[in-house]
Design an enzyme around this catalytic site. Sequence first.
Site, PDB file in Angstrom:
ATOM      1  N   GLY A 259     -21.215 -17.101 -14.084  1.00 44.92           N
ATOM      2  CA  GLY A 259     -22.446 -17.887 -14.217  1.00 44.92           C
ATOM      3  C   GLY A 259     -22.547 -19.063 -13.282  1.00 44.92           C
ATOM      4  O   GLY A 259     -23.476 -19.871 -13.404  1.00 44.92           O
ATOM      5  N   GLU A 301     -15.104 -15.128 -14.151  1.00 42.54           N
ATOM      6  CA  GLU A 301     -15.767 -13.929 -13.621  1.00 42.54           C
ATOM      7  C   GLU A 301     -16.971 -14.274 -12.751  1.00 42.54           C
ATOM      8  O   GLU A 301     -18.112 -13.935 -13.101  1.00 42.54           O
ATOM      9  CB  GLU A 301     -16.234 -13.057 -14.796  1.00 42.54           C
ATOM     10  N   GLY A 303     -19.770 -13.848 -10.011  1.00 38.09           N
ATOM     11  CA  GLY A 303     -20.377 -12.764  -9.242  1.00 38.09           C
ATOM     12  C   GLY A 303     -21.247 -13.345  -8.145  1.00 38.09           C
ATOM     13  O   GLY A 303     -20.949 -13.260  -6.949  1.00 38.09           O
ATOM     14  N   ARG A 304     -22.317 -14.000  -8.582  1.00 42.65           N
ATOM     15  CA  ARG A 304     -23.293 -14.572  -7.664  1.00 42.65           C
ATOM     16  C   ARG A 304     -22.653 -15.499  -6.622  1.00 42.65           C
ATOM     17  O   ARG A 304     -22.989 -15.429  -5.439  1.00 42.65           O
ATOM     18  CB  ARG A 304     -24.306 -15.384  -8.480  1.00 42.65           C
ATOM     19  N   ARG A 340     -36.041 -10.510  -8.066  1.00 48.32           N
ATOM     20  CA  ARG A 340     -35.688 -11.784  -8.686  1.00 48.32           C
ATOM     21  C   ARG A 340     -36.830 -12.801  -8.762  1.00 48.32           C
ATOM     22  O   ARG A 340     -36.988 -13.465  -9.792  1.00 48.32           O
ATOM     23  CB  ARG A 340     -34.464 -12.404  -7.993  1.00 48.32           C
ATOM     24  N   TYR A 344     -37.513 -13.867 -12.524  1.00 52.50           N
ATOM     25  CA  TYR A 344     -37.018 -15.183 -12.955  1.00 52.50           C
ATOM     26  C   TYR A 344     -37.755 -16.351 -12.290  1.00 52.50           C
ATOM     27  O   TYR A 344     -37.348 -17.501 -12.446  1.00 52.50           O
ATOM     28  CB  TYR A 344     -35.515 -15.343 -12.632  1.00 52.50           C
ATOM     29  N   CYS A 371     -47.379  -1.976  -4.702  1.00 51.25           N
ATOM     30  CA  CYS A 371     -48.745  -1.921  -5.208  1.00 51.25           C
ATOM     31  C   CYS A 371     -48.925  -2.723  -6.472  1.00 51.25           C
ATOM     32  O   CYS A 371     -49.277  -2.168  -7.519  1.00 51.25           O
ATOM     33  CB  CYS A 371     -49.143  -0.468  -5.399  1.00 51.25           C
ATOM     34  N   GLU A 372     -48.627  -3.988  -6.387  1.00 48.07           N
ATOM     35  CA  GLU A 372     -49.066  -4.888  -7.447  1.00 48.07           C
ATOM     36  C   GLU A 372     -49.101  -6.319  -6.941  1.00 48.07           C
ATOM     37  O   GLU A 372     -48.308  -6.699  -6.070  1.00 48.07           O
ATOM     38  CB  GLU A 372     -48.234  -4.736  -8.713  1.00 48.07           C
TER      39      GLU A 372
HETATM   40  N1  LLP Z   1     -19.430 -11.968 -16.610  1.00 47.09           N
HETATM   41  C1  LLP Z   1     -20.325 -11.416 -17.450  1.00 47.09           C
HETATM   42  C2  LLP Z   1     -19.882 -10.903 -18.737  1.00 47.09           C
HETATM   43  C3  LLP Z   1     -21.676 -11.334 -17.075  1.00 47.09           C
HETATM   44  O1  LLP Z   1     -22.561 -10.804 -17.905  1.00 47.09           O
HETATM   45  C4  LLP Z   1     -22.068 -11.829 -15.809  1.00 47.09           C
HETATM   46  C5  LLP Z   1     -23.465 -11.745 -15.376  1.00 47.09           C
HETATM   47  C6  LLP Z   1     -21.086 -12.382 -14.969  1.00 47.09           C
HETATM   48  C7  LLP Z   1     -19.780 -12.442 -15.398  1.00 47.09           C
HETATM   49  C8  LLP Z   1     -21.394 -12.900 -13.594  1.00 47.09           C
HETATM   50  O2  LLP Z   1     -22.307 -13.936 -13.604  1.00 47.09           O
HETATM   51  P1  LLP Z   1     -22.634 -14.711 -12.230  1.00 47.09           P
HETATM   52  O3  LLP Z   1     -21.374 -15.459 -11.849  1.00 47.09           O
HETATM   53  O4  LLP Z   1     -22.992 -13.702 -11.212  1.00 47.09           O
HETATM   54  O5  LLP Z   1     -23.770 -15.596 -12.571  1.00 47.09           O
HETATM   55  N2  LLP Z   1     -29.784 -10.614 -12.620  1.00 47.09           N
HETATM   56  C9  LLP Z   1     -29.633 -12.027 -12.862  1.00 47.09           C
HETATM   57  C10 LLP Z   1     -28.228 -12.394 -13.231  1.00 47.09           C
HETATM   58  C11 LLP Z   1     -27.722 -11.626 -14.417  1.00 47.09           C
HETATM   59  C12 LLP Z   1     -26.299 -11.976 -14.757  1.00 47.09           C
HETATM   60  C13 LLP Z   1     -25.741 -11.028 -15.742  1.00 47.09           C
HETATM   61  N3  LLP Z   1     -24.379 -11.252 -16.099  1.00 47.09           N
HETATM   62  C14 LLP Z   1     -30.094 -12.783 -11.615  1.00 47.09           C
HETATM   63  O6  LLP Z   1     -30.507 -12.165 -10.662  1.00 47.09           O
HETATM   64  O7  LLP Z   1     -30.073 -14.002 -11.615  1.00 47.09           O
END
Ligand code: LLP
Length: 444
Positions: A259, A301, A303-304, A340, A344, A371-372
């Site tokens: 997150g 964890e 990701g982003r 996105r 969001y 098309c929107e």
């Molecule tokens: N761990 C778990 C259990 C998660 O559900 C997620 C993201 C992460 C780690 C990684 O989170 P990050 O570090 O990437 O924020 N589609 C949305 C984001 C959805 C995140 C879902 N879970 C967006 O584009 O902002």
Amino acid sequence: MAIASLSEIPAGAGELSVWPASTTRLPHGDMAVGGVSLAEIADRFDTPAYVLDEGEVRERCRTYRAALPEADVLYAAKAFLCRAMVRWVEEEGLGLDVCSAGELELAVTAGFPPERIVLHGNAKAPRDIGAALRLGVGRIVVDGPSEIARIAAAVGPQGRQRVMVRVVPGVSAGGHEKIRTGTEGQKFGLSPADGSAQDAVARILGQPRLELTGLHCHIGSQITEVEPYLVALRTMVGLMALVRDAHGVVLPELDMGGGHGIAYRPGESALDLTALARGLRTELGESCAAAGLPVPRLVIEPGRAVAGPAGVALYRVLAVKRTGRKVFVAVDGGMSDNPRPVLYGVRYAPRLVGRHSAAAARTATVVGRHCEAGDVLAADVELPGDVHPGDLLAVPVAGAYQLSMASGYNMVGRPPVIAVHEGTSRLLVRRETLEDLRSRDVAG
Ligand code: LLP
């Protein structure tokens, strides 16, 4: 290609602060990422295209490892995954967080050690659990009571599977309501407040085929403050103490999820990783001392924050139109490769690349080709007043949750991914073609 002879100006600060660190300005308004000209990439691979800076991904992995050397850092594959990404993350010593048999199989078949993988999911299909057990994932994170018996039954008489319990610590944070996951009232996790987390713990401890290694939480995504993590951590340690008191079991692991927020536009704030690391370490030490618990192994964890800033999306302008008081710049991608902004309300900062413009800036809205009317990529941004069809627009911070959330809308086909590194470019994922779409359509 060689760019060393050209006058490179490092990007770094200011308007390019959200671009990969390797970004340089080239003559004639072009830019290079990973030592490769974006205009050249557009010519060679066509547009729309996603550029991924391998060096930036690797550096971000290293920064995490250096900030929290005592922790396990798992890259959250949902942000973006392909085989090259699997290899980079593996080589940099991270683990992986996956949430489907698809992500899991891709990673393991690309050579990722399964014991360094954690499987998540609020609704795990039999196929997900089957793949996890067959491939031997390190942990399965239990997200609901019905999973416990299902996993235990699938393990088989000889086996033993390590699991964690996903808890909602009652603190929620994040960039948008849709990505806040730390409280009751949304689909993820089990609550200590209503006792369902404790029930799940007790049931797992009663299953000889399951080994409970710890608790997990993920309070939300795109979080820019440290404090919510610390509040959540205190609750999690409190629950670990309850587990010890109730069952005499000291859990060795605590997974605080991901997150970690990033800036999408210059001037936006990002989560300070150094402050997070310091805060988590201090809080964990103090909370555990107060509860008389040994300090568990910390897991995070992100990701982003690993993939996002390493990506740049490249689009070609197809049309420019003035409607009423608004100028629309329409490009050859849109909500099918980046949903996105629509989902969001996220704001991006596209810029013209590949030619120099002396025209005064004007406010324009960059829209896609779908098309929107909601197919907006960047509302009300400043672009040179002479932007015209054929121009190239580049959108930084495109590495996470864009291609991984891409759709087949309007049968446009998903864009390719091109890795750039030390002056060379390499196709990682090819463009989705009409033939790809046609081949899935099996009845006339
Ligand atoms: N761990 C778990 C259990 C998660 O559900 C997620 C993201 C992460 C780690 C990684 O989170 P990050 O570090 O990437 O924020 N589609 C949305 C984001 C959805 C995140 C879902 N879970 C967006 O584009 O902002």
